[in-house]
Design a protein around this motif. Structure first.
Motif, mmCIF file in Angstrom:
data_model
loop_
_atom_site.group_PDB
_atom_site.id
_atom_site.type_symbol
_atom_site.label_atom_id
_atom_site.label_comp_id
_atom_site.label_asym_id
_atom_site.label_seq_id
_atom_site.Cartn_x
_atom_site.Cartn_y
_atom_site.Cartn_z
ATOM 1 N N VAL A 1 0.673 -1.274 0.031
ATOM 2 C CA VAL A 1 0.016 -0.145 -0.013
ATOM 3 C C VAL A 1 0.951 1.233 -0.022
ATOM 4 O O VAL A 1 1.502 1.428 1.019
ATOM 5 C CB VAL A 1 -1.010 0.104 1.235
ATOM 6 C CG1 VAL A 1 -1.922 1.132 1.246
ATOM 7 C CG2 VAL A 1 -1.861 -1.252 1.332
ATOM 8 N N GLU A 2 1.228 1.684 -1.182
ATOM 9 C CA GLU A 2 1.986 3.038 -1.383
ATOM 10 C C GLU A 2 1.798 3.699 -2.573
ATOM 11 O O GLU A 2 1.567 3.142 -3.806
ATOM 12 C CB GLU A 2 3.478 2.205 -1.559
ATOM 13 C CG GLU A 2 4.702 3.396 -2.073
ATOM 14 C CD GLU A 2 4.713 4.480 -0.901
ATOM 15 O OE1 GLU A 2 4.535 5.523 -1.369
ATOM 16 O OE2 GLU A 2 5.293 4.154 0.154
ATOM 17 N N ASP A 3 1.602 5.033 -2.361
ATOM 18 C CA ASP A 3 1.158 5.929 -3.526
ATOM 19 C C ASP A 3 2.048 6.525 -4.351
ATOM 20 O O ASP A 3 1.854 6.989 -5.499
ATOM 21 C CB ASP A 3 0.146 7.144 -3.142
ATOM 22 C CG ASP A 3 0.765 7.999 -2.532
ATOM 23 O OD1 ASP A 3 0.651 9.274 -2.360
ATOM 24 O OD2 ASP A 3 1.906 7.663 -1.585
ATOM 25 N N GLU A 4 3.271 6.242 -3.936
ATOM 26 C CA GLU A 4 4.728 6.655 -4.849
ATOM 27 C C GLU A 4 5.041 5.432 -5.538
ATOM 28 O O GLU A 4 5.532 4.503 -5.191
ATOM 29 C CB GLU A 4 5.832 7.027 -3.742
ATOM 30 C CG GLU A 4 5.445 8.135 -2.946
ATOM 31 C CD GLU A 4 6.696 8.664 -2.053
ATOM 32 O OE1 GLU A 4 7.933 8.301 -2.379
ATOM 33 O OE2 GLU A 4 6.392 9.111 -0.935
ATOM 34 N N ALA B 1 -1.740 -1.234 -3.956
ATOM 35 C CA ALA B 1 -2.751 -0.227 -3.855
ATOM 36 C C ALA B 1 -2.105 0.991 -3.740
ATOM 37 O O ALA B 1 -1.055 1.245 -2.749
ATOM 38 C CB ALA B 1 -3.462 -0.716 -2.582
ATOM 39 N N GLY B 2 -2.792 2.291 -4.103
ATOM 40 C CA GLY B 2 -1.945 3.455 -4.128
ATOM 41 C C GLY B 2 -3.116 4.454 -3.293
ATOM 42 O O GLY B 2 -2.918 5.618 -3.212
ATOM 43 N N SER B 3 -4.156 3.788 -2.639
ATOM 44 C CA SER B 3 -5.042 4.479 -1.868
ATOM 45 C C SER B 3 -5.703 3.764 -0.639
ATOM 46 O O SER B 3 -5.525 2.328 -0.728
ATOM 47 C CB SER B 3 -6.161 5.094 -2.690
ATOM 48 O OG SER B 3 -7.164 4.246 -3.089
ATOM 49 N N LEU B 4 -6.170 4.278 0.525
ATOM 50 C CA LEU B 4 -6.879 3.468 1.087
ATOM 51 C C LEU B 4 -8.043 2.595 0.848
ATOM 52 O O LEU B 4 -8.180 1.531 1.261
ATOM 53 C CB LEU B 4 -7.426 4.404 2.496
ATOM 54 C CG LEU B 4 -6.427 5.120 3.394
ATOM 55 C CD1 LEU B 4 -7.339 5.929 4.437
ATOM 56 C CD2 LEU B 4 -6.111 3.602 4.201
ATOM 57 N N ALA B 5 -8.680 3.216 -0.071
ATOM 58 C CA ALA B 5 -9.931 2.461 -0.784
ATOM 59 C C ALA B 5 -9.489 1.435 -1.510
ATOM 60 O O ALA B 5 -10.130 0.261 -1.450
ATOM 61 C CB ALA B 5 -10.783 3.566 -1.682
ATOM 62 N N GLU B 6 -8.537 1.585 -2.219
ATOM 63 C CA GLU B 6 -7.906 0.364 -2.992
ATOM 64 C C GLU B 6 -7.324 -0.759 -2.109
ATOM 65 O O GLU B 6 -7.567 -1.789 -2.470
ATOM 66 C CB GLU B 6 -6.737 0.766 -4.053
ATOM 67 C CG GLU B 6 -7.237 1.159 -5.316
ATOM 68 C CD GLU B 6 -5.968 1.699 -6.240
ATOM 69 O OE1 GLU B 6 -4.995 0.761 -6.539
ATOM 70 O OE2 GLU B 6 -5.585 2.873 -6.354
ATOM 71 N N ALA B 7 -6.698 -0.234 -1.073
ATOM 72 C CA ALA B 7 -6.068 -1.199 0.106
ATOM 73 C C ALA B 7 -7.430 -1.898 0.491
ATOM 74 O O ALA B 7 -7.193 -3.269 0.509
ATOM 75 C CB ALA B 7 -5.420 -0.354 0.896
ATOM 76 N N GLN C 1 -8.727 -4.737 -1.841
ATOM 77 C CA GLN C 1 -7.453 -5.691 -2.137
ATOM 78 C C GLN C 1 -7.463 -6.542 -0.946
ATOM 79 O O GLN C 1 -7.132 -7.883 -1.186
ATOM 80 C CB GLN C 1 -6.277 -5.058 -2.634
ATOM 81 C CG GLN C 1 -6.256 -4.462 -4.111
ATOM 82 C CD GLN C 1 -4.982 -4.423 -4.839
ATOM 83 O OE1 GLN C 1 -4.276 -5.444 -4.638
ATOM 84 N NE2 GLN C 1 -4.515 -3.415 -5.525
ATOM 85 N N LEU C 2 -7.694 -5.979 0.061
ATOM 86 C CA LEU C 2 -7.333 -6.814 1.428
ATOM 87 C C LEU C 2 -8.505 -7.703 1.622
ATOM 88 O O LEU C 2 -8.339 -8.814 1.735
ATOM 89 C CB LEU C 2 -7.497 -5.959 2.678
ATOM 90 C CG LEU C 2 -6.298 -5.341 3.269
ATOM 91 C CD1 LEU C 2 -6.605 -4.232 4.143
ATOM 92 C CD2 LEU C 2 -5.439 -6.330 3.972
ATOM 93 N N ALA C 3 -9.766 -7.322 1.029
ATOM 94 C CA ALA C 3 -11.031 -8.243 1.062
ATOM 95 C C ALA C 3 -10.692 -9.297 0.188
ATOM 96 O O ALA C 3 -11.109 -10.372 0.134
ATOM 97 C CB ALA C 3 -12.240 -7.388 0.796
ATOM 98 N N GLU C 4 -10.192 -8.971 -1.271
ATOM 99 C CA GLU C 4 -10.237 -9.984 -2.264
ATOM 100 C C GLU C 4 -8.880 -10.968 -2.107
ATOM 101 O O GLU C 4 -8.900 -11.946 -2.298
ATOM 102 C CB GLU C 4 -9.869 -9.190 -3.454
ATOM 103 C CG GLU C 4 -11.429 -8.508 -4.076
ATOM 104 C CD GLU C 4 -11.266 -7.723 -5.349
ATOM 105 O OE1 GLU C 4 -9.952 -7.605 -5.769
ATOM 106 O OE2 GLU C 4 -12.112 -7.058 -5.646
ATOM 107 N N LYS C 5 -7.944 -10.264 -1.655
ATOM 108 C CA LYS C 5 -6.725 -11.080 -1.845
ATOM 109 C C LYS C 5 -6.261 -11.804 -0.263
ATOM 110 O O LYS C 5 -5.457 -12.737 -0.400
ATOM 111 C CB LYS C 5 -5.452 -10.142 -2.109
ATOM 112 C CG LYS C 5 -5.666 -9.279 -3.583
ATOM 113 C CD LYS C 5 -5.597 -10.364 -4.702
ATOM 114 C CE LYS C 5 -5.998 -9.656 -5.975
ATOM 115 N NZ LYS C 5 -4.970 -8.449 -6.151
ATOM 116 N N GLN C 6 -6.605 -11.293 0.617
ATOM 117 C CA GLN C 6 -6.445 -11.749 1.967
ATOM 118 C C GLN C 6 -4.919 -11.931 2.179
ATOM 119 O O GLN C 6 -4.777 -13.212 2.636
ATOM 120 C CB GLN C 6 -7.202 -12.817 2.472
ATOM 121 C CG GLN C 6 -8.939 -12.532 2.009
ATOM 122 C CD GLN C 6 -9.704 -13.728 2.960
ATOM 123 O OE1 GLN C 6 -9.264 -14.757 2.952
ATOM 124 N NE2 GLN C 6 -10.855 -13.269 3.105
#
Length: 230
Positions: A11-14, A37-43, A46-51
């Motif tokens: 989880v890093e936007d740079e 993931a480049g944002s909290l929403a993306e994170a 992906q947390l829910a999908e990839k675990q």
């Protein structure tokens, strides 16, 4: 014995920094990158999908602070550990990360060697948890020591070839006041981007180079490398 791979989410936007982290993960035989993931929403998505079992978590994201994710139910449900990577040097953020069980807390600019060591300790930590079904005091002490292990102050010279290192060092010695991007080092030396990054981070770890963040009008900041003052 066949080892299960440990799934890792960055989880890093740079983008440049995310790619540096991705390269480290790809080099480790026990780690598998499952997303960036480049944002909290993306994170959260992906947390829910990839675990994943491990998240490399930045704090300053476009839509909020990463620290809010550390006690998110998605992290708890996935039995997920966090290595916090951030420019946040205030004690409140650090304390909150520790209280919420962050495996490690690494300040930016990130040392390649420091993050490599943290990832290796997490792999060992994960393996010992998997193997030990019942623990005695010695086992427990060993787990805590892995989480708070002292770092070896070695040269970090694994995979560093002398002639190539001399070529990179000459570039910076010839122009000691200039800040080079990775792409400029690639252009000047003829090295691949991955190799150039490895030698640049080796230079940072050994104090030969320093890192400066260049903030442009558009896009994310870039890591720039400069000869350290003698």
């Amino acid at each position: 014995m066949q080892h299960e791979l440990i799934d890792v989410l960055i989880v890093e936007d740079e983008n440049e920094l995310a790619q540096l982290h991705a390269e480290l993960i790809s080099k480790h035989p026990r780690l598998r990158l499952v997303g960036i993931a480049g944002s909290l929403a993306e994170a959260q998505t992906q947390l829910a999908e990839k675990q994943p079992q491990l998240v490399l978590l930045d704090n300053y994201l476009p839509d909020g602070k990463g620290i809010t994710l550390i006690n998110n139910p998605l992290v708890a449900r996935a039995n997920c550990s966090v290595i916090f990577i951030t420019a946040a040097s205030d004690m409140d953020t650090c304390s909150q990360a520790i209280r919420n069980g962050a495996f490690d807390y690494i300040l930016k600019p990130v040392s390649w060697k420091r993050l490599s060591q943290s990832l290796e300790r997490f792999v060992q930590f994960n393996e010992q948890q998997r193997v030990w079904k019942i623990v005695d005091q010695q086992n427990v002490d060993s787990l805590y020591q892995l989480q708070a292990k002292n770092y070896r102050q070695d040269g970090g010279s694994k995979g560093i070839e002398e002639n190539t290192l001399a070529r990179v060092q000459k570039l910076f010695n010839d122009q000691p006041a200039y800040c080079f991007s990775v792409d400029e080092v690639v252009s000047e030396t003829g090295l691949s981007k991955t190799t150039a990054r490895r030698y640049l981070e080796h230079g940072v770890d050994n104090g030969f180079l320093s890192v400066e963040m260049q903030y442009g009008k558009i896009g994310h900041p870039r890591r720039m490398y400069k000869r350290s003052a003698a």
